[in-house]
Each structure stands twice: as C-alpha cells, then as structure tokens.
Design an enzyme around this catalytic site. Structure first.
Site, PDB file in Angstrom:
ATOM      1  N   GLY A 120       0.817  -1.210   0.000  1.00  0.00           N
ATOM      2  CA  GLY A 120       0.000   0.000   0.000  1.00  0.00           C
ATOM      3  C   GLY A 120       0.850   1.259   0.000  1.00  0.00           C
ATOM      4  N   CYS A 121       1.936   1.237   0.779  1.00  0.00           N
ATOM      5  CA  CYS A 121       2.838   2.394   0.791  1.00  0.00           C
ATOM      6  C   CYS A 121       3.494   2.576  -0.567  1.00  0.00           C
ATOM      7  CB  CYS A 121       3.904   2.212   1.869  1.00  0.00           C
ATOM      8  SG  CYS A 121       3.303   2.468   3.548  1.00  0.00           S
TER       9      CYS A 121
END
Length: 427
Positions: free
Chosen positions: A390-391
C-alpha cells in the site's frame, strides 16, 4: 421480507459492470467470472467486520484473518492486485437509506455480533489515552515504538535483508540491488553531513544500527539511540561482530535524554513520523542545542504532499502500524526548522526511491513467505505485505512523499561555513 444474499448486498455498493467477481460463502455471487479480479468472502465474520467498522479498518480485519481473499493474491506482495482494485473505484456507489436499512436488517436477522478484532490489532487512540499512554510523551512514545519495532528481529531480517535498514534507499536505476541502494543512502547522508574521521555523530532513531556501523567504518564516533529493546540487542551484537566498539555505541534511550552535546553532526532517518506535528519545535530545538556551531543536521522523513492534508494516520495505520503517527508537508517542516535557527542548505524529495525500496521489501517477504508465517503467524505476515504494498502504491502515485533536509547551525559569524556548491557525490 426475504433476507438479502451477500451478492445482493455487494450490488448495493458496486454498480453493474464493475471489473470484479465476488464469490460468497452463502453461494451467491456478483459480477462476471471472467472479470480481472476475483474476491472470495469466506465466512460471515467478514460481513460483521464490515458492518461494525465500515471502511479500511473493517476490510483490514477481514483480510488479515483470511476472511476475504483472492486467488490472484500474493499475500507477501499484494501490489499487483491493488491496481486492479483501483479500477473498481469508479463503480462504487452509496446505497439509499432504504437499501442500507434492508441490508443491515438482513445481517441482523442472523444475529447481532461483534467479532473480536485480530489478536495483532493494537488499541485505538482513546483506549491508549485511558491507559495513560498520551501521544508523544516519553511513556507514550516508548510504548508505540516498542509496538512497531519489538516484533521479531529475524522477521524484519527476512524482508529488510542484510543491511537491516528500515528507511528509504537511494537507487541509481530501477535495477540497482536493495543492498547497493541502502549503502548509497547511508553514504549520501554521511557525505551530506561532511563528517570526517574523529568527528562525533548522533543518530536519532538508529534502528538496528546500520548507520552506526557505516559511520564507524569511516572513523566517525557514532552514538545511536532507539526506544526498541530488540533493535538495541541486534545493533550491539552487530557492533561487536564488526569490532567497532571503540567507535560505535547504541543505547536504549530517548533522544531527549542524551546527556552529551557538541556533536559534529546529527542524523534522524525515519524517526520524525513518531514525533507529532505539535512537537516539531521542541524536537528541532533539542537537536539544535546538541550540535556544535557550524555543524549540520540531516533530517529524513515521510511527508504529506501539501499542508491541506490531515496530519494523523487513518485507523488502519494507527492500530496496526504506527500508533500516534503523524505526517506534515515539507513546507511546514522547513518552516519549523528555520524558525528554530537553522539554515536549510538542501531539500531533496526521494518519493520514487521509497516506492522502489518497498517493492524490494515486498519481493523479499514473498520469497520468504513460509518462514515469515512460521515466525509471526499468517495475520502478521499478511499485515506487513499489505502495509508495504500500500505504501509503494501511494509513493508511486504521489499521495505521500519523503524528504531529506540538510541544515546547518550558524556559528558566531553566521552560516558561511560550507562550500559554494554541493560537495556530496551523486549516489
């Protein structure tokens, strides 16, 4: 009134034609089987998680427990699935009140339940405060840092690799290896600080000691401090193995409690996320006071893209990754640095480099997936795969950034103490 199936509930929130196929435990489905993404809802607990905590927290709970899954998913590196799920976003819709009431009545007809969150979920903000863990106090910081980092050194080693460096690397090209890129990052920081043999460096939030090791190899006397007992144990053993005890030291200590001063350089890599926006002035003042006149600070931190974005992390990040974590914009950070009395010499955005770093970590986790689940259990291994992927997505799409600020503390004659042009080599 007949109860709704899970497939019918999904249709309330997703318009027809969306590029997704949903299979549910009750035998119902949504969408076409040839859609690019298949989601499997394995049990009713997933539905109760979503009813009790709509949004990212409920989804995370169901995913970490394996209640929602996908045959296309690599849990160690779920990035590939993210882009396909983003394609579903334009098809999302909000049900009208009558539809929503009917869906909730269908769920309630099977009994009102509040399933326990996954065992790895931390307490929310209000509960932490009720337990005396006030945000960004010494006690609160010690607890939240320990929550994130005192997991398992061996688990972190599976995806960080031999460098044990948990911050953004610096890549010459997308093909650069993770180890080479992490070495380049450490070299870049030390080169920017212009430290020489015999100088003294303070590394705030030193992690597992990679900067202390690299600086000591240059003959720089380095003190690293962290609030993680596991990191201290690893770093001290690593220093002994390298035979660098006369040059490198790592302590379990809050940076505010370091008694020494007059350092020739201070670096803080990936630590400011824990400080809290309102505490920036005190943080930079503490660093200012610990530096010699004419000495430099290298501050390296994740940032928001602008000052209009909120500072606090969402519920998922707050409960599972960085309790009390806060981010702000580079402009707000630089203003605080200069208000403290520093001169900012150089600011650099490494956003693309962090995306590449995270991809490497995800690849490592995927390659060591069986070992990871054996060490920490599948929910926690899934958590780190989800968080890092996600990052990576958010860095790639400029939803978040990461900046290095190189700053000098004036001496009595000002700050005319550094070369006219950048003195550090390109890495």
């Amino acid at each position: 009134m007949a109860a709704m199936s899970v497939g019918q509930m999904v249709e309330l929130f997703v318009e027809p034609g969306a590029p997704i196929y949903v299979k549910a435990f009750d035998g119902s489905t949504y969408g076409s089987e040839d859609a690019p993404v298949t989601l499997v809802i394995r049990n009713s607990r997933a539905i109760y998680y979503l009813v009790n905590a709509p949004g990212e927290l409920g989804l995370a709970r169901a995913y970490l427990q394996g209640d929602i899954d996908s045959p296309q998913l690599d849990p160690g590196d779920p990035y590939a699935l993210f882009g396909k799920l983003v394609d579903v976003k334009p098809y999302l819709r909000t049900p009208n009140p009558a539809q929503l009431a009917k869906a909730l009545a269908s769920v309630a007809s099977h009994g009102i339940r509040r399933p326990e969150p996954p065992a790895i979920e931390g307490p929310g903000r209000m509960r932490r405060m009720s337990e005396g863990l006030l945000p960004h106090t010494r006690k609160g910081d010690a607890a939240t840092v320990s929550y994130h980092y005192d997991q398992s050194n061996d688990f972190y080693a599976l995806f960080l690799g031999p460098s044990m460096t948990y911050t953004c690397a610096v890549f010459d090209s997308p093909d650069t290896s993770l180890e080479a890129a992490q070495k380049a990052k450490l070299d870049l920081v030390l080169d920017k600080l212009a430290l020489k043999p015999g100088d003294r460096l303070l590394d705030i939030g030193c992690g597992w000691g990679s900067m202390a090791i690299e600086a000591a190899k240059r003959g720089i006397h380095t003190l690293g401090v962290t609030l993680s007992e596991e990191q201290v144990e690893w770093a001290q053993r690593w220093i002994r193995q390298e035979g660098l005890e006369d040059l490198a030291e790592v302590r379990l200590m809050d940076y505010r409690d370091v008694p020494e001063g007059d350092f020739d350089g201070i670096c803080s890599l990936g630590m400011m996320e824990h400080v809290g926006y309102k505490h920036y002035p005190a943080y930079f003042q503490e660093i200012y006071n610990k530096l010699k006149p004419g000495a430099m600070l290298l501050n390296h931190q994740i940032t928001r893209c602008n000052s209009h974005q909120g500072k606090k992390a969402g519920e998922f990040i707050d409960r599972y990754i960085f309790p009390d974590g806060e981010l702000s914009s580079p402009a707000e950070i630089e203003m605080t640095i200069q208000d403290t009395g520093f001169e900012v010499i150089n600011q650099e955005n490494l956003r693309q480099h962090y995306a590449l770093t995270l991809h490497r970590w995800n690849e490592n986790l995927s390659a060591h997936w069986n070992q990871a689940t054996a060490m920490v259990g599948e929910p926690k291994a899934r958590l780190w795969g989800l968080y890092m992927a996600g990052c990576a997505y958010n860095f790639e799409h400029n939803n978040i950034q990461i900046h290095q600020f190189l700053c000098v503390k004036p001496d009595r004659t000002g700050t005319d103490v550094y070369p006219l042009r950048p003195w550090w080599p390109r890495h």
